[in-house]
Write a protein that holds these residues in place. Sequence first.
Motif, mmCIF file in Angstrom:
data_model
loop_
_atom_site.group_PDB
_atom_site.id
_atom_site.type_symbol
_atom_site.label_atom_id
_atom_site.label_comp_id
_atom_site.label_asym_id
_atom_site.label_seq_id
_atom_site.Cartn_x
_atom_site.Cartn_y
_atom_site.Cartn_z
ATOM 1 N N HIS A 92 49.007 23.917 47.207
ATOM 2 C CA HIS A 92 47.757 24.024 47.959
ATOM 3 C C HIS A 92 47.370 25.491 48.144
ATOM 4 C CE1 HIS A 92 49.636 25.429 51.656
ATOM 5 N NE2 HIS A 92 50.382 24.337 51.764
ATOM 6 N N GLY A 93 46.115 25.689 48.521
ATOM 7 C CA GLY A 93 45.576 27.043 48.643
ATOM 8 C C GLY A 93 45.391 27.494 50.080
ATOM 9 N N ASN A 94 46.109 26.861 51.018
ATOM 10 C CA ASN A 94 45.902 27.178 52.429
ATOM 11 C C ASN A 94 46.182 28.642 52.761
ATOM 12 O OD1 ASN A 94 45.497 24.467 52.556
ATOM 13 N ND2 ASN A 94 47.132 24.009 53.999
ATOM 14 N N PHE A 95 47.069 29.258 51.993
ATOM 15 C CA PHE A 95 47.398 30.660 52.262
ATOM 16 C C PHE A 95 46.603 31.608 51.361
ATOM 17 C CE2 PHE A 95 51.412 28.261 53.140
ATOM 18 C CZ PHE A 95 51.327 28.322 54.519
ATOM 19 N N ASP A 96 45.697 31.045 50.564
ATOM 20 C CA ASP A 96 44.956 31.847 49.582
ATOM 21 C C ASP A 96 43.472 31.912 49.908
ATOM 22 O OD1 ASP A 96 47.172 32.244 47.527
ATOM 23 O OD2 ASP A 96 47.186 30.079 47.780
ATOM 24 N N LEU A 97 43.145 31.708 51.189
ATOM 25 C CA LEU A 97 41.727 31.593 51.507
ATOM 26 C C LEU A 97 40.989 32.912 51.385
ATOM 27 C CD1 LEU A 97 41.959 28.733 54.038
ATOM 28 C CD2 LEU A 97 40.363 28.822 52.142
ATOM 29 N N SER A 98 41.721 34.035 51.377
ATOM 30 C CA SER A 98 41.011 35.300 51.174
ATOM 31 C C SER A 98 40.354 35.307 49.791
ATOM 32 C CB SER A 98 41.954 36.495 51.349
ATOM 33 O OG SER A 98 43.056 36.367 50.489
ATOM 34 N N ALA A 99 41.019 34.709 48.819
ATOM 35 C CA ALA A 99 40.423 34.630 47.478
ATOM 36 C C ALA A 99 39.205 33.703 47.483
ATOM 37 C CB ALA A 99 41.454 34.143 46.463
ATOM 38 N N TYR A 100 39.297 32.593 48.236
ATOM 39 C CA TYR A 100 38.130 31.700 48.329
ATOM 40 C C TYR A 100 36.968 32.377 49.062
ATOM 41 C CZ TYR A 100 40.472 27.604 46.422
ATOM 42 O OH TYR A 100 41.092 26.724 45.576
ATOM 43 N N ILE A 101 37.313 33.175 50.089
ATOM 44 C CA ILE A 101 36.251 33.913 50.791
ATOM 45 C C ILE A 101 35.536 34.817 49.790
ATOM 46 C CG2 ILE A 101 35.800 35.700 52.532
ATOM 47 C CD1 ILE A 101 38.110 34.456 54.196
ATOM 48 N N ASN A 102 36.309 35.527 48.968
ATOM 49 C CA ASN A 102 35.696 36.391 47.955
ATOM 50 C C ASN A 102 34.821 35.580 47.002
ATOM 51 O OD1 ASN A 102 36.737 38.790 48.887
ATOM 52 N ND2 ASN A 102 38.572 38.670 47.618
ATOM 53 N N TYR A 103 35.310 34.397 46.617
ATOM 54 C CA TYR A 103 34.509 33.573 45.702
ATOM 55 C C TYR A 103 33.220 33.102 46.387
ATOM 56 C CZ TYR A 103 32.924 29.811 42.725
ATOM 57 O OH TYR A 103 32.140 29.000 41.938
ATOM 58 N N ASN A 104 33.372 32.615 47.635
ATOM 59 C CA ASN A 104 32.190 32.135 48.358
ATOM 60 C C ASN A 104 31.156 33.246 48.531
ATOM 61 O OD1 ASN A 104 33.326 29.587 48.648
ATOM 62 N ND2 ASN A 104 34.075 29.942 50.730
ATOM 63 N N GLU A 105 31.650 34.487 48.626
ATOM 64 C CA GLU A 105 30.747 35.633 48.817
ATOM 65 C C GLU A 105 30.329 36.266 47.486
ATOM 66 O OE1 GLU A 105 32.886 38.190 51.514
ATOM 67 O OE2 GLU A 105 32.461 36.907 53.254
ATOM 68 N N GLY A 106 30.675 35.636 46.375
ATOM 69 C CA GLY A 106 30.256 36.132 45.065
ATOM 70 C C GLY A 106 30.986 37.376 44.610
ATOM 71 N N LYS A 107 32.183 37.589 45.161
ATOM 72 C CA LYS A 107 32.892 38.837 44.865
ATOM 73 C C LYS A 107 34.040 38.677 43.857
ATOM 74 C CE LYS A 107 32.026 40.865 49.430
ATOM 75 N NZ LYS A 107 32.656 40.929 50.769
ATOM 76 N N ILE A 108 34.159 37.500 43.266
ATOM 77 C CA ILE A 108 35.219 37.328 42.264
ATOM 78 C C ILE A 108 34.767 37.984 40.952
ATOM 79 C CG2 ILE A 108 36.281 35.588 40.745
ATOM 80 C CD1 ILE A 108 37.749 35.665 43.306
ATOM 81 N N VAL A 109 35.607 38.861 40.432
ATOM 82 C CA VAL A 109 35.274 39.596 39.210
ATOM 83 C C VAL A 109 36.198 39.123 38.086
ATOM 84 C CG1 VAL A 109 35.116 41.885 38.164
ATOM 85 C CG2 VAL A 109 34.649 41.588 40.616
#
Lengths: 451, 451
Positions: free
Chosen positions: B418-435
Amino acid sequence: MKKFPNRVTLEESRTPKFWYNMLADMPESHDPMLNPGTKQPATPDMLYPVFAEELAKQEFSKERYTEIPKPVRDYLMTFRPSPLYRAYALEKALDTPARIYFKYEGQNTSGSHKLNSAIAQAYYNKEQGITKLTTETGAGQWGTALSMACAHFGMELDVYMVRVSSRQKPYRKAIMETFGANVIESPSNLTNAGRQALALDPETPGSLGVAISEAIEAAVSTQNARYTLGSVLNQVLLHQSIIGLEAKEQMEMYDEYPDVIIGCAGGGSNLGGIISAFMQDRLTGKAKPYFIAVEPAACPSLTRGKYAYDFCDTGKVTPLAKMYTLGSGFVPNSIHAGGLRYHGMSPILSKLYHEKYIDEARAVTQSSVFEAAVRFTRAEGILPAPESAHAIRIAIDEALRCKETGESKSILFGLSGHGNFDLSAYINYNEGKIVDYIPTDEELEKGFASL
Amino acid sequence: MKKFPNRVTLEESRTPKFWYNMLADMPESHDPMLNPGTKQPATPDMLYPVFAEELAKQEFSKERYTEIPKPVRDYLMTFRPSPLYRAYALEKALDTPARIYFKYEGQNTSGSHKLNSAIAQAYYNKEQGITKLTTETGAGQWGTALSMACAHFGMELDVYMVRVSSRQKPYRKAIMETFGANVIESPSNLTNAGRQALALDPETPGSLGVAISEAIEAAVSTQNARYTLGSVLNQVLLHQSIIGLEAKEQMEMYDEYPDVIIGCAGGGSNLGGIISAFMQDRLTGKAKPYFIAVEPAACPSLTRGKYAYDFCDTGKVTPLAKMYTLGSGFVPNSIHAGGLRYHGMSPILSKLYHEKYIDEARAVTQSSVFEAAVRFTRAEGILPAPESAHAIRIAIDEALRCKETGESKSILFGLSGHGNFDLSAYINYNEGKIVDYIPTDEELEKGFASL
């Protein structure tokens, strides 16, 4: 050789098809909700602008059993039956003759029992053609659960999240947004209730009471929208009864009936759930398990509150409910990190406590709760939510008492959720920064003044 | 009406009692580990200073079945069998004729499949009288799993955590510490390998290769301590075989045999686990499922690496292993948030891929992985780890291809955590910051230079 496994689930055929309503077996119902203007008992239709009609009806229902609608049951079966564990490792660590069991509700992405009611509430709204829901959330368990439910049914959702929680728990906000929910920091500028709160104190940390007022206002002023609430209500206890119904079957798989049943209590959704089927036995004279409600010393509605009519929110837009309450104006100190911050308590549970069917309520301090949580984590390998750890504290205390007396009691507690999103509180505990807070009588009097 | 439920578990009697070793059925073993000094094949006793003896022996074993020790099985049964799901909601969202199944390993507190091997490795060390373990962790799944296992057996644990991960993931550090582990930022001043890395670049973000060197050095220089590793090794694939063994039984409960089997691949622990029993069928001619390994475009060992002898660590203290590798000096760009950052690949899986038993490897970009992850989350209500979402991406691609061709294939993928500890990456994705990052040929050449 252990006779029984660490964990049991249930065969499909033994899983509940009906919710159970404790009101059907209570010798006397709790006093009715009142219209705050007229002081007359509220009726279902008065609630239709706020709740879906079926849910408003459930709020007044005394039917013993309500069939779980098939789409709700299908969804529940993707993560239920939740497992019931025998805590062999904890028993060994405590060197106790007690047998400790716990019912674990954390095995779904929202991480707690809240999903049991969220999916039901979303369903009845969807069936009525409602397209948008509003709600509030504090620690975030309810908001996350409802986000999942709304994603499942393709509904819009606005979550008013208490400001301090929204800032302390960016992961909770992120997961709700990942499910497509719109998360709004409360107090907000979107509602009168929010604007009033901000005018009073622009730097306010927010409170659950204000967030409820905002979410209700937003629902009633929006086309095709309704409000939902994750605790306190009779409908919520109905939906959560599935926990206790499953637990009773699972205890039978262990050839056991619990002597002591323990649940943490904020608004009552978890406690009402874990006790349901066992309370039926108690109310109907079939068995007499001992029930203990556990609450934080920082927000002690059962142990130090008054049994009185009060509003369910700070903005005083809800009906009046007869319950144990610290006053709708009471806001627990923000250093309290353990959740369970609501000023009142489910009217059903308040009545059961008042009539001594719930035998005892105990208030515990944060540091003792985290101490129990870490001990449990290391033994059982499950990281509990701070809320749930209140029950662990008392389960451990009871097990240690058995060690002293030599009694081999069977203890069941509800482990309502995991703590994966609460690690900032664990970091504080690991660093020795958890501070205990117990309100003074004077502080409580200020809350009672709002009654 | 659905004929089958969304989720199946397994009766106790059908759960695996033995691990399965793919080497027993491979027509030819992978080339042996070599002593880097003499270039002679390594022997189990050479590994005794590093690994517990039983684990060192497993590293060389070609036995088809190894009995799972009772204490390990008892522990595994507290969270296994892991559920296998039919992804009805995702199928509906994709409008595909494909039948999508996934095996979910995230229902334990460590949050991933890593616990399957952690508990085994801790056990064999404990049995030998070892009192302390060392290891490294990057994203944190392995470190968390081993922390749980060490808490269970009452062993000390030092975790060398890659500096950038340690700082980006305070929750991961906190949970390991809550289980009682000692978490050390790598590179550290505690080892020669760490001091060297810091001397070269005091601001280095750290790497898995350096952390491995540190953990091995710490183990061999400490009384009664041994090193453990959560991927790459033959022993790890052996322990992880339980995933595929269960999955095959569970697919039978659905009256299915998968046409396509998909797993994400970093060092290979998850891929090796999910394919195990199905690969046995393939190797013995009983069935011919199509296997797809999925890796990040940022760290493409199978799709762009070389099949060569290489060190398993950056400090070059390990034996040489024949594997697909980007060179032990390769460090994926730190903007890559999706995990799976290891330079090499399990020698067994490398051989299977080289001999075309694993039919295909595909490299996918981060943004496409998170797009798939969010789609999956909203449909299925499970938030995947970014690593696991690599497999989801390809499962969705395959299901959409079925929609085009009209084929009704049965697709199984491993959802490793699960990704419960990886939400900083999801925050980046939700904010369009995934490169997205794809190394150039020139960048890869630099890594190959270390071969």
